[in-house]
Write an enzyme that holds these catalytic residues in place. Sequence first.
Site, PDB file in Angstrom:
ATOM      1  N   THR A  61       0.851  -1.190   0.000  1.00 58.92           N
ATOM      2  CA  THR A  61       0.000   0.000   0.000  1.00 58.92           C
ATOM      3  C   THR A  61       0.887   1.240   0.000  1.00 58.92           C
ATOM      4  OG1 THR A  61      -1.597  -1.223   1.335  1.00 58.92           O
ATOM      5  CG2 THR A  61      -1.910   1.161   1.158  1.00 58.92           C
ATOM      6  N   LYS A  85      -7.631   0.988  -2.656  1.00 62.40           N
ATOM      7  CA  LYS A  85      -7.084   0.519  -1.372  1.00 62.40           C
ATOM      8  C   LYS A  85      -7.117   1.634  -0.324  1.00 62.40           C
ATOM      9  CE  LYS A  85      -4.756  -1.976   1.582  1.00 62.40           C
ATOM     10  NZ  LYS A  85      -5.557  -2.826   2.466  1.00 62.40           N
ATOM     11  N   LYS A 103       0.586   4.771   8.720  1.00 57.56           N
ATOM     12  CA  LYS A 103       1.127   5.113   7.384  1.00 57.56           C
ATOM     13  C   LYS A 103      -0.022   5.319   6.385  1.00 57.56           C
ATOM     14  CE  LYS A 103       1.938   1.678   4.870  1.00 57.56           C
ATOM     15  NZ  LYS A 103       1.365   0.859   3.813  1.00 57.56           N
TER      16      LYS A 103
HETATM   17  P1  NAP Z   1       5.675  -6.130   7.538  1.00 58.18           P
HETATM   18  O1  NAP Z   1       5.388  -7.432   8.182  1.00 58.18           O
HETATM   19  O2  NAP Z   1       6.046  -4.974   8.388  1.00 58.18           O
HETATM   20  O3  NAP Z   1       6.822  -6.382   6.439  1.00 58.18           O
HETATM   21  C1  NAP Z   1       7.384  -5.313   5.733  1.00 58.18           C
HETATM   22  C2  NAP Z   1       8.370  -5.842   4.701  1.00 58.18           C
HETATM   23  O4  NAP Z   1       8.935  -4.716   3.994  1.00 58.18           O
HETATM   24  C3  NAP Z   1       9.545  -6.623   5.297  1.00 58.18           C
HETATM   25  O5  NAP Z   1       9.880  -7.672   4.423  1.00 58.18           O
HETATM   26  C4  NAP Z   1      10.657  -5.566   5.320  1.00 58.18           C
HETATM   27  O6  NAP Z   1      11.958  -6.107   5.267  1.00 58.18           O
HETATM   28  C5  NAP Z   1      10.370  -4.833   4.017  1.00 58.18           C
HETATM   29  N1  NAP Z   1      10.957  -3.500   4.003  1.00 58.18           N
HETATM   30  C6  NAP Z   1      10.685  -2.471   4.841  1.00 58.18           C
HETATM   31  N2  NAP Z   1      11.428  -1.393   4.524  1.00 58.18           N
HETATM   32  C7  NAP Z   1      12.211  -1.768   3.465  1.00 58.18           C
HETATM   33  C8  NAP Z   1      13.180  -1.089   2.679  1.00 58.18           C
HETATM   34  N3  NAP Z   1      13.500   0.189   2.930  1.00 58.18           N
HETATM   35  N4  NAP Z   1      13.779  -1.787   1.673  1.00 58.18           N
HETATM   36  C9  NAP Z   1      13.432  -3.069   1.424  1.00 58.18           C
HETATM   37  N5  NAP Z   1      12.517  -3.756   2.135  1.00 58.18           N
HETATM   38  C10 NAP Z   1      11.906  -3.108   3.143  1.00 58.18           C
HETATM   39  O7  NAP Z   1       4.448  -5.633   6.647  1.00 58.18           O
HETATM   40  P2  NAP Z   1       3.192  -6.467   6.090  1.00 58.18           P
HETATM   41  O8  NAP Z   1       2.148  -6.543   7.139  1.00 58.18           O
HETATM   42  O9  NAP Z   1       3.664  -7.692   5.405  1.00 58.18           O
HETATM   43  O10 NAP Z   1       2.625  -5.409   5.010  1.00 58.18           O
HETATM   44  C11 NAP Z   1       3.239  -5.252   3.739  1.00 58.18           C
HETATM   45  C12 NAP Z   1       2.390  -4.295   2.911  1.00 58.18           C
HETATM   46  O11 NAP Z   1       1.060  -4.795   2.791  1.00 58.18           O
HETATM   47  C13 NAP Z   1       2.246  -2.883   3.516  1.00 58.18           C
HETATM   48  O12 NAP Z   1       2.210  -1.943   2.483  1.00 58.18           O
HETATM   49  C14 NAP Z   1       0.902  -2.944   4.218  1.00 58.18           C
HETATM   50  O13 NAP Z   1       0.319  -1.656   4.370  1.00 58.18           O
HETATM   51  C15 NAP Z   1       0.119  -3.834   3.272  1.00 58.18           C
HETATM   52  N6  NAP Z   1      -0.981  -4.578   3.883  1.00 58.18           N
HETATM   53  C16 NAP Z   1      -0.817  -5.186   5.093  1.00 58.18           C
HETATM   54  C17 NAP Z   1      -1.876  -5.891   5.645  1.00 58.18           C
HETATM   55  C18 NAP Z   1      -1.763  -6.576   6.995  1.00 58.18           C
HETATM   56  O14 NAP Z   1      -2.822  -6.896   7.544  1.00 58.18           O
HETATM   57  N7  NAP Z   1      -0.587  -6.831   7.544  1.00 58.18           N
HETATM   58  C19 NAP Z   1      -3.082  -5.993   4.957  1.00 58.18           C
HETATM   59  C20 NAP Z   1      -3.204  -5.384   3.700  1.00 58.18           C
HETATM   60  C21 NAP Z   1      -2.147  -4.679   3.173  1.00 58.18           C
HETATM   61  P3  NAP Z   1      12.802  -6.435   6.625  1.00 58.18           P
HETATM   62  O15 NAP Z   1      12.430  -7.829   6.999  1.00 58.18           O
HETATM   63  O16 NAP Z   1      14.221  -6.305   6.224  1.00 58.18           O
HETATM   64  O17 NAP Z   1      12.384  -5.423   7.662  1.00 58.18           O
END
Ligand code: NAP
Length: 291
Positions: free
Chosen positions: A93, A168, A236
């Site tokens: 997102t 979204k 965010k």
């Molecule tokens: P998360 O668990 O916090 O994982 C974030 C990922 O992004 C990790 O692999 C992290 O790598 C990587 N990352 C962060 N900063 C980075 C950078 N500067 N360069 C390269 N990689 C980087 O997040 P998530 O829950 O999976 O969510 C991912 C996306 O989906 C977000 O945009 C979120 O808004 C969206 N989303 C989430 C949900 C939910 O319920 N969780 C639902 C719908 C949509 P590291 O391991 O190295 O930190």
Amino acid sequence: MDTIGFIGLGIMGQAMAWNARKGGFTIRVCNRSLEKSRPFAAEGIPVTQNPADLLVDSHVLIIMVTGPEALQEVIHPLVQKDLSGCVIINASTVAVDTTLEVARAVTEAGGMFLDAPVSGSKIPAQTGQLVFLAGGDHEVLERCRPVMETMSKIILHCGAVGDGTRMKLAINLMLASMVHGLSETLVFAEKIGLKGEAVMQVIQSGVLAAPLLKMKGESILARDFSPHFPLDLVFKDLNLILDEAGRHGTVLPATSAVRESFNSAMAHGWGRDDIGAVVRALELMSGLKGM
Ligand code: NAP
């Protein structure tokens, strides 16, 4: 069949990658830190920390990282290469402007781009029940449909590149407001002497019944804030929504107030807890120590 490269193995990305593999696709994975790649390496899946390594044999790349800055960081090494024949799908997102900028950079490098953020959290990601909100060319989407189907129950084609992101942001406004409203309801109920369990029963008995409210209400009452949708990602998204609203002369008074409650929860250090932890900020404001 395309080999699929995954970039970003957080809560959502790792579950999506495993589902693509279970669906019969050959995958490669990339994560900034090595830790999250280890379970994949243990299964013999090639892992890397450099997104450009995926281009060796992957022609569809799915990106699932934190937000706009992270997306720009992982895209940079990719668009230095010739992306002819490659499709890059961003499922993270991000801002509409970021989507459009990244799409332009991918196209200039010879590639194709879809924005396809998802509706659904950790459990739908694990069970392959996400809803993709896709923006981009119909034929490109059709090429990617088989792998997207391994992760989702519905693939909605919202329109041109950028429209998936717009959709979204619109639905996350509602999601954050619903969880905030539920949290305020539970704090108010506690202050006037009602039991949270009884309030939840009434909510689920009438027109207010919603799977989101049921799930988050139960977690709040159990004081279980283990992350499904981490609070810092909701904060965010609220910032992305309000920025976009500002650009379009749209006034969102309630969303601005909701953002401040999330801001307070962030300041207390609850950013990596689940979205429902916003209740803790509201409890503090009302002099409650925690229901
Ligand atoms: P998360 O668990 O916090 O994982 C974030 C990922 O992004 C990790 O692999 C992290 O790598 C990587 N990352 C962060 N900063 C980075 C950078 N500067 N360069 C390269 N990689 C980087 O997040 P998530 O829950 O999976 O969510 C991912 C996306 O989906 C977000 O945009 C979120 O808004 C969206 N989303 C989430 C949900 C939910 O319920 N969780 C639902 C719908 C949509 P590291 O391991 O190295 O930190």
